[in-house]
Design an enzyme around this catalytic site. Sequence first.
Site, mmCIF file in Angstrom:
data_model
loop_
_atom_site.group_PDB
_atom_site.id
_atom_site.type_symbol
_atom_site.label_atom_id
_atom_site.label_comp_id
_atom_site.label_asym_id
_atom_site.label_seq_id
_atom_site.Cartn_x
_atom_site.Cartn_y
_atom_site.Cartn_z
ATOM 1 N N PHE A 149 4.164 -6.236 -3.853
ATOM 2 C CA PHE A 149 4.951 -7.434 -4.199
ATOM 3 C C PHE A 149 4.080 -8.629 -4.555
ATOM 4 O O PHE A 149 4.517 -9.541 -5.226
ATOM 5 C CB PHE A 149 5.881 -7.813 -3.019
ATOM 6 C CG PHE A 149 5.174 -8.606 -1.937
ATOM 7 C CD1 PHE A 149 5.048 -9.986 -2.043
ATOM 8 C CD2 PHE A 149 4.614 -7.980 -0.832
ATOM 9 C CE1 PHE A 149 4.382 -10.723 -1.059
ATOM 10 C CE2 PHE A 149 3.941 -8.697 0.146
ATOM 11 C CZ PHE A 149 3.822 -10.076 0.031
ATOM 12 N N LYS A 173 6.424 1.781 -11.194
ATOM 13 C CA LYS A 173 7.353 1.643 -10.061
ATOM 14 C C LYS A 173 6.905 0.366 -9.335
ATOM 15 O O LYS A 173 6.037 0.393 -8.477
ATOM 16 C CB LYS A 173 7.242 2.870 -9.144
ATOM 17 C CG LYS A 173 8.454 3.171 -8.284
ATOM 18 C CD LYS A 173 8.927 2.040 -7.405
ATOM 19 C CE LYS A 173 8.099 1.846 -6.164
ATOM 20 N NZ LYS A 173 8.484 0.596 -5.423
ATOM 21 N N GLU A 176 10.010 -3.390 -5.012
ATOM 22 C CA GLU A 176 11.452 -3.650 -5.070
ATOM 23 C C GLU A 176 11.776 -5.078 -4.625
ATOM 24 O O GLU A 176 12.923 -5.506 -4.691
ATOM 25 C CB GLU A 176 12.218 -2.612 -4.244
ATOM 26 C CG GLU A 176 11.902 -2.575 -2.749
ATOM 27 C CD GLU A 176 10.666 -1.744 -2.389
ATOM 28 O OE1 GLU A 176 9.674 -1.770 -3.143
ATOM 29 O OE2 GLU A 176 10.692 -1.082 -1.328
ATOM 30 N N ARG A 177 10.742 -5.822 -4.157
ATOM 31 C CA ARG A 177 11.024 -7.177 -3.679
ATOM 32 C C ARG A 177 10.995 -8.212 -4.803
ATOM 33 O O ARG A 177 11.648 -9.241 -4.715
ATOM 34 C CB ARG A 177 10.038 -7.542 -2.571
ATOM 35 C CG ARG A 177 10.345 -6.728 -1.321
ATOM 36 C CD ARG A 177 9.542 -7.163 -0.167
ATOM 37 N NE ARG A 177 8.422 -6.277 0.060
ATOM 38 C CZ ARG A 177 7.519 -6.446 1.006
ATOM 39 N NH1 ARG A 177 7.593 -7.488 1.791
ATOM 40 N NH2 ARG A 177 6.539 -5.590 1.166
ATOM 41 N N SER A 226 -0.349 -1.447 0.870
ATOM 42 C CA SER A 226 -0.967 -1.453 2.202
ATOM 43 C C SER A 226 -1.684 -0.117 2.459
ATOM 44 O O SER A 226 -1.382 0.901 1.829
ATOM 45 C CB SER A 226 0.101 -1.735 3.258
ATOM 46 O OG SER A 226 1.185 -0.861 3.077
ATOM 47 N N CYS A 281 -4.668 -9.881 -1.478
ATOM 48 C CA CYS A 281 -5.641 -8.940 -0.909
ATOM 49 C C CYS A 281 -7.037 -9.511 -1.002
ATOM 50 O O CYS A 281 -7.952 -9.022 -0.356
ATOM 51 C CB CYS A 281 -5.572 -7.604 -1.610
ATOM 52 S SG CYS A 281 -6.209 -7.693 -3.282
ATOM 53 N N GLU A 383 -4.639 -6.618 9.259
ATOM 54 C CA GLU A 383 -4.379 -7.545 8.158
ATOM 55 C C GLU A 383 -3.098 -8.318 8.497
ATOM 56 O O GLU A 383 -2.062 -7.698 8.745
ATOM 57 C CB GLU A 383 -4.181 -6.744 6.865
ATOM 58 C CG GLU A 383 -3.867 -7.610 5.665
ATOM 59 C CD GLU A 383 -3.587 -6.788 4.402
ATOM 60 O OE1 GLU A 383 -2.822 -5.798 4.477
ATOM 61 O OE2 GLU A 383 -4.119 -7.156 3.343
HETATM 62 P P1 NAD Z 1 3.479 -1.941 0.519
HETATM 63 O O1 NAD Z 1 2.465 -0.923 0.893
HETATM 64 O O2 NAD Z 1 4.595 -2.208 1.445
HETATM 65 O O3 NAD Z 1 4.186 -1.512 -0.867
HETATM 66 C C1 NAD Z 1 3.422 -1.124 -1.987
HETATM 67 C C2 NAD Z 1 4.258 -0.137 -2.818
HETATM 68 O O4 NAD Z 1 4.516 1.025 -2.033
HETATM 69 C C3 NAD Z 1 5.608 -0.696 -3.238
HETATM 70 O O5 NAD Z 1 5.857 -0.338 -4.567
HETATM 71 C C4 NAD Z 1 6.583 -0.035 -2.272
HETATM 72 O O6 NAD Z 1 7.861 0.174 -2.840
HETATM 73 C C5 NAD Z 1 5.912 1.289 -1.979
HETATM 74 N N1 NAD Z 1 6.239 1.771 -0.630
HETATM 75 C C6 NAD Z 1 6.581 1.037 0.454
HETATM 76 N N2 NAD Z 1 6.807 1.821 1.523
HETATM 77 C C7 NAD Z 1 6.584 3.096 1.111
HETATM 78 C C8 NAD Z 1 6.623 4.365 1.766
HETATM 79 N N3 NAD Z 1 6.929 4.475 3.053
HETATM 80 N N4 NAD Z 1 6.337 5.454 1.052
HETATM 81 C C9 NAD Z 1 6.002 5.366 -0.247
HETATM 82 N N5 NAD Z 1 5.944 4.178 -0.920
HETATM 83 C C10 NAD Z 1 6.218 3.058 -0.249
HETATM 84 O O7 NAD Z 1 2.666 -3.265 0.163
HETATM 85 P P2 NAD Z 1 3.248 -4.720 -0.125
HETATM 86 O O8 NAD Z 1 3.739 -5.316 1.143
HETATM 87 O O9 NAD Z 1 4.157 -4.689 -1.293
HETATM 88 O O10 NAD Z 1 1.909 -5.457 -0.590
HETATM 89 C C11 NAD Z 1 0.995 -6.028 0.295
HETATM 90 C C12 NAD Z 1 -0.149 -5.088 0.581
HETATM 91 O O11 NAD Z 1 -0.826 -4.728 -0.625
HETATM 92 C C13 NAD Z 1 -1.216 -5.729 1.458
HETATM 93 O O12 NAD Z 1 -1.662 -4.784 2.380
HETATM 94 C C14 NAD Z 1 -2.305 -6.087 0.470
HETATM 95 O O13 NAD Z 1 -3.601 -6.208 1.013
HETATM 96 C C15 NAD Z 1 -2.222 -4.947 -0.468
HETATM 97 N N6 NAD Z 1 -2.850 -5.254 -1.745
HETATM 98 C C16 NAD Z 1 -4.039 -4.654 -2.013
HETATM 99 C C17 NAD Z 1 -4.685 -4.938 -3.195
HETATM 100 C C18 NAD Z 1 -5.988 -4.276 -3.530
HETATM 101 O O14 NAD Z 1 -6.365 -4.285 -4.683
HETATM 102 N N7 NAD Z 1 -6.689 -3.705 -2.575
HETATM 103 C C19 NAD Z 1 -4.108 -5.837 -4.096
HETATM 104 C C20 NAD Z 1 -2.881 -6.426 -3.776
HETATM 105 C C21 NAD Z 1 -2.253 -6.114 -2.582
#
Ligand code: NAD
Length: 501
Positions: A149, A173, A176-177, A226, A281, A383
């Site tokens: 998101f 994909k 969804e937020r 994450s 991140c 984190e």
């Molecule tokens: P998230 O892991 O909750 O969601 C990321 C994606 O995974 C979304 O599209 C979501 O729909 C999907 N998802 C969520 N739950 C799932 C599940 N159980 N099974 C399969 N798919 C699932 O992350 P977020 O809250 O949207 O974003 C924040 C996180 O992203 C933080 O941890 C941040 O550090 C990380 N991030 C990392 C980078 C990087 O380059 N390392 C960059 C930006 C954000």
Amino acid sequence: MREIHHFINGASHPGRSGRFGDVFNPSTGAVQARVQLATADELDLAVQAAARAQIGWAATNPQRRARVMFEFKRLLEARMTELAELLSSEHGKVVADSKGDLQRGLEVIEFACGIPHALKGEYTEGAGPGIDVYSMRQPIGVGAGITPFNFPAMIPMWMFGVAIATGNSFILKPSERDPSVPVRLAELMMEAGAPAGVLNVVHGDKVAVDAILDHPLIRGVSFVGSSDIANYVYARGAQNGKRVQAMGGAKNHGVILPDADMTQAVKDISGAAFGSAGERCMALPVVVPVGKKTADEFRERMVAEIETLKVGVSTDAAAHYGPVVSAAHRDRIAGYIQMGVDEGAELVVDGRGFAMQGYEDGFYIGPSLFDQVKPTMQSYQDEIFGPVLQMVRADSLEEAIALPSKHQYGNGVAIFTQNGRAARDFAAAVDVGMVGINVPIPVPVAYHTFGGWKRSAFGDTNQHGMEGVKFWTKVKTVTARWPDPQLDGHADSSFVIPTMK
Ligand code: NAD
């Protein structure tokens, strides 16, 4: 209520799953739309469209593909403000920061405009008698991107910018937020001249993600989110024979040496810790001043700096940062602040209980500062992803290098100093993927490459730059001999492996 549809084969596609996700306006706390959550069948529809489109797109010469990217850049720039406002309304970050989100993505599109150059292969004339060897980079086919998101424009563009320019078709994909801007990006790609099916957007949750990971026609998956989910995506995708890169969470440290320009360091760390409410991140949520004098001075100046910060609605041009993405996330951040207190850290500034007059239902949280944080504390190891700055005091440069190096995450790190030798030693020794020297947010430019180490990234290829080109293409190497039987006769059969002896 407004409904956000999938975008499949060049057109808006109303889903039929009957499942929806709420899309909030974090500034007000109200639900402003609902987004469809796809079934595996709906994902398959997009994949079939992408597979059909990919054949013609791969056969389109790279310069023509680049022209689509040029036009996309022009269209996006013309709509920058409108898109930034839409992004802010779903994410909560201030509009200037949303423009930065779009601009950072556009810089990858600019890189993609030069794709003909990046796709040039290698050629060796005369590798053997009458033998030439050459290699070419071919698209992998249908690629998919699963995005978080916190950068709903930049991260999709990191992925589809390079994937599409190299001749793949793509399924995005998005989170969804905040799903509206990703759909607009796909619409603009069509307007720019990309054929229908080359970029599709399928909204969804775990059901859609699993369908992507299991679909036999999807050859490569890029994930950012994450760490636990990144690890899951990497394992399941790789198990199914796909190429996978999966970027995860982070806990970036900023080390301040005693000779640092403290005025600049405080300003830099304030922006990096609290900008976008810490939901980056590459945020800097841990500061490591070296020596007591450095730490005491930093603390005093940071407290004063925090007093100047303005938290506001995302449309407030004077606000430094806006609300976080959801009420649940705000409560999680507040939970970590309480955990820090319970673990014995000193809460110097408490951002809990912050309320915006007139926006009492918005997801706001003020800036927090901790001192006396210890590496053994859970609130340090995890984190938090919020506007919380944790101070860990170190006595030496070695101790300061060891902290980020031993941390489970290894995304980014920064050092503030005027000592070139110390900075050089730090950059060489630290066990982290991206290093800033007097640069608080060391996100590499688009023609370099982005990626962390340890639990910040699973897989071995980074985002964008030549690493991105490598990820979205496969190398084919051709060994060619054109003998003339009149001149050369016929060679005997050989039953040993050919060598260059
Ligand atoms: P998230 O892991 O909750 O969601 C990321 C994606 O995974 C979304 O599209 C979501 O729909 C999907 N998802 C969520 N739950 C799932 C599940 N159980 N099974 C399969 N798919 C699932 O992350 P977020 O809250 O949207 O974003 C924040 C996180 O992203 C933080 O941890 C941040 O550090 C990380 N991030 C990392 C980078 C990087 O380059 N390392 C960059 C930006 C954000």
